[in-house]
Design an enzyme around this catalytic site. Structure first.
Site, PDB file in Angstrom:
ATOM      1  N   ASN A 180      15.189 -49.473  73.336  1.00  0.00           N
ATOM      2  CA  ASN A 180      17.132 -49.499  72.841  1.00  0.00           C
ATOM      3  C   ASN A 180      17.026 -48.566  71.511  1.00  0.00           C
ATOM      4  OD1 ASN A 180      15.035 -50.125  70.079  1.00  0.00           O
ATOM      5  ND2 ASN A 180      15.744 -52.091  69.761  1.00  0.00           N
ATOM      6  N   GLU A 215      20.210 -48.027  69.559  1.00  0.00           N
ATOM      7  CA  GLU A 215      21.569 -49.466  68.680  1.00  0.00           C
ATOM      8  C   GLU A 215      22.687 -48.115  68.236  1.00  0.00           C
ATOM      9  OE1 GLU A 215      19.550 -51.161  65.498  1.00  0.00           O
ATOM     10  OE2 GLU A 215      18.311 -52.514  67.188  1.00  0.00           O
ATOM     11  N   ASN A 216      23.998 -48.501  67.708  1.00  0.00           N
ATOM     12  CA  ASN A 216      25.205 -48.275  67.773  1.00  0.00           C
ATOM     13  C   ASN A 216      25.390 -48.815  66.230  1.00  0.00           C
ATOM     14  OD1 ASN A 216      27.766 -47.410  68.183  1.00  0.00           O
ATOM     15  ND2 ASN A 216      27.127 -45.820  69.294  1.00  0.00           N
ATOM     16  N   ALA A 217      26.455 -47.995  65.321  1.00  0.00           N
ATOM     17  CA  ALA A 217      27.144 -48.881  64.542  1.00  0.00           C
ATOM     18  C   ALA A 217      28.295 -49.617  64.915  1.00  0.00           C
ATOM     19  CB  ALA A 217      27.929 -47.418  63.645  1.00  0.00           C
ATOM     20  N   GLU A 241      15.073 -53.048  78.051  1.00  0.00           N
ATOM     21  CA  GLU A 241      15.283 -52.596  79.446  1.00  0.00           C
ATOM     22  C   GLU A 241      15.943 -52.272  80.595  1.00  0.00           C
ATOM     23  OE1 GLU A 241      14.872 -54.874  76.677  1.00  0.00           O
ATOM     24  OE2 GLU A 241      14.216 -56.469  77.389  1.00  0.00           O
ATOM     25  N   CYS A 291      16.496 -60.473  77.039  1.00  0.00           N
ATOM     26  CA  CYS A 291      17.349 -61.099  76.319  1.00  0.00           C
ATOM     27  C   CYS A 291      18.571 -61.166  77.776  1.00  0.00           C
ATOM     28  CB  CYS A 291      18.525 -60.228  75.967  1.00  0.00           C
ATOM     29  SG  CYS A 291      19.223 -59.219  77.067  1.00  0.00           S
TER      30      CYS A 291
HETATM   31  N1  THU Z   1      16.688 -55.958  72.289  1.00  0.00           N
HETATM   32  C1  THU Z   1      15.957 -54.763  73.608  1.00  0.00           C
HETATM   33  O1  THU Z   1      16.046 -53.890  73.709  1.00  0.00           O
HETATM   34  N2  THU Z   1      15.124 -56.102  74.427  1.00  0.00           N
HETATM   35  C2  THU Z   1      15.863 -57.432  74.807  1.00  0.00           C
HETATM   36  O2  THU Z   1      15.506 -57.957  75.388  1.00  0.00           O
HETATM   37  C3  THU Z   1      16.095 -58.494  73.169  1.00  0.00           C
HETATM   38  C4  THU Z   1      16.984 -57.737  72.497  1.00  0.00           C
HETATM   39  C5  THU Z   1      16.917 -54.890  71.348  1.00  0.00           C
HETATM   40  C6  THU Z   1      18.629 -55.070  70.948  1.00  0.00           C
HETATM   41  C7  THU Z   1      18.928 -54.853  70.092  1.00  0.00           C
HETATM   42  O3  THU Z   1      18.207 -53.120  69.534  1.00  0.00           O
HETATM   43  C8  THU Z   1      17.662 -55.349  69.468  1.00  0.00           C
HETATM   44  O4  THU Z   1      16.351 -55.788  69.838  1.00  0.00           O
HETATM   45  C9  THU Z   1      17.865 -56.646  68.904  1.00  0.00           C
HETATM   46  O5  THU Z   1      18.468 -57.298  69.210  1.00  0.00           O
END
Ligand code: THU
Length: 132
Positions: free
Chosen positions: A44, A46-48, A57, A88
């Site tokens: 994963n 993330e971003n501000a 995924e 998710c």
């Molecule tokens: N996240 C994933 O990488 N995959 C998922 O299926 C659910 C959530 C990440 C997104 C975010 O960076 C962190 O988990 C918390 O939601």
């Protein structure tokens, strides 16, 4: 050569170490096995602007597709949580686009995992067929 479930999960765990997740503190790694046995990894990012976050995924699907792969057999997902790291809803749909029958291995911090075919996780998925 086909990797074992355990080896695919290990690849996801290694990718998790590269997670960029300063906002949630929730690191996720994913490893996808292609039809010919090739394995790609993602994490994963993330971003501000929180909504711009890329799930592990989504990252691994993009990496594999960019390398020319579109058929996948299994995906392993790993987090440091105590629960199995299930994909998710949005990522289930992303997986369905390429491999409606993919096997999903959802691991937790201690390495234990559960396994589901995608159609169990996303029954009656949306798809556009020829002529629609
Ligand atoms: N996240 C994933 O990488 N995959 C998922 O299926 C659910 C959530 C990440 C997104 C975010 O960076 C962190 O988990 C918390 O939601």
């Amino acid at each position: 050569m086909r990797v074992t479930d355990r080896e695919l999960i290990r690849c996801a765990e290694e990718a998790k170490a590269h997670s960029y997740s300063p906002y949630s503190g929730f690191a996720v790694g994913a490893a996808i096995e292609c039809a010919d046995g090739e394995v790609f990894v993602g994490c994963n990012v993330e971003n501000a602007a929180f909504g711009s976050t890329i799930c592990a995924e989504a990252a691994v699907i993009a990496a594999a597709v960019a390398a020319g792969y579109r058929e996948f057999r299994r995906i392993a997902i790993s987090s440091d949580g105590t629960k199995y790291c299930m994909p998710c809803g949005n990522c289930r749909q992303l997986l369905h686009e390429f491999s409606p029958n993919i096997e999903v291995l959802a691991a937790r911090a201690d390495g234990r995992y559960v396994s589901y075919p995608l159609d169990k996780l996303l029954p009656n998925a949306f798809a556009i067929g020829a002529g629609d």
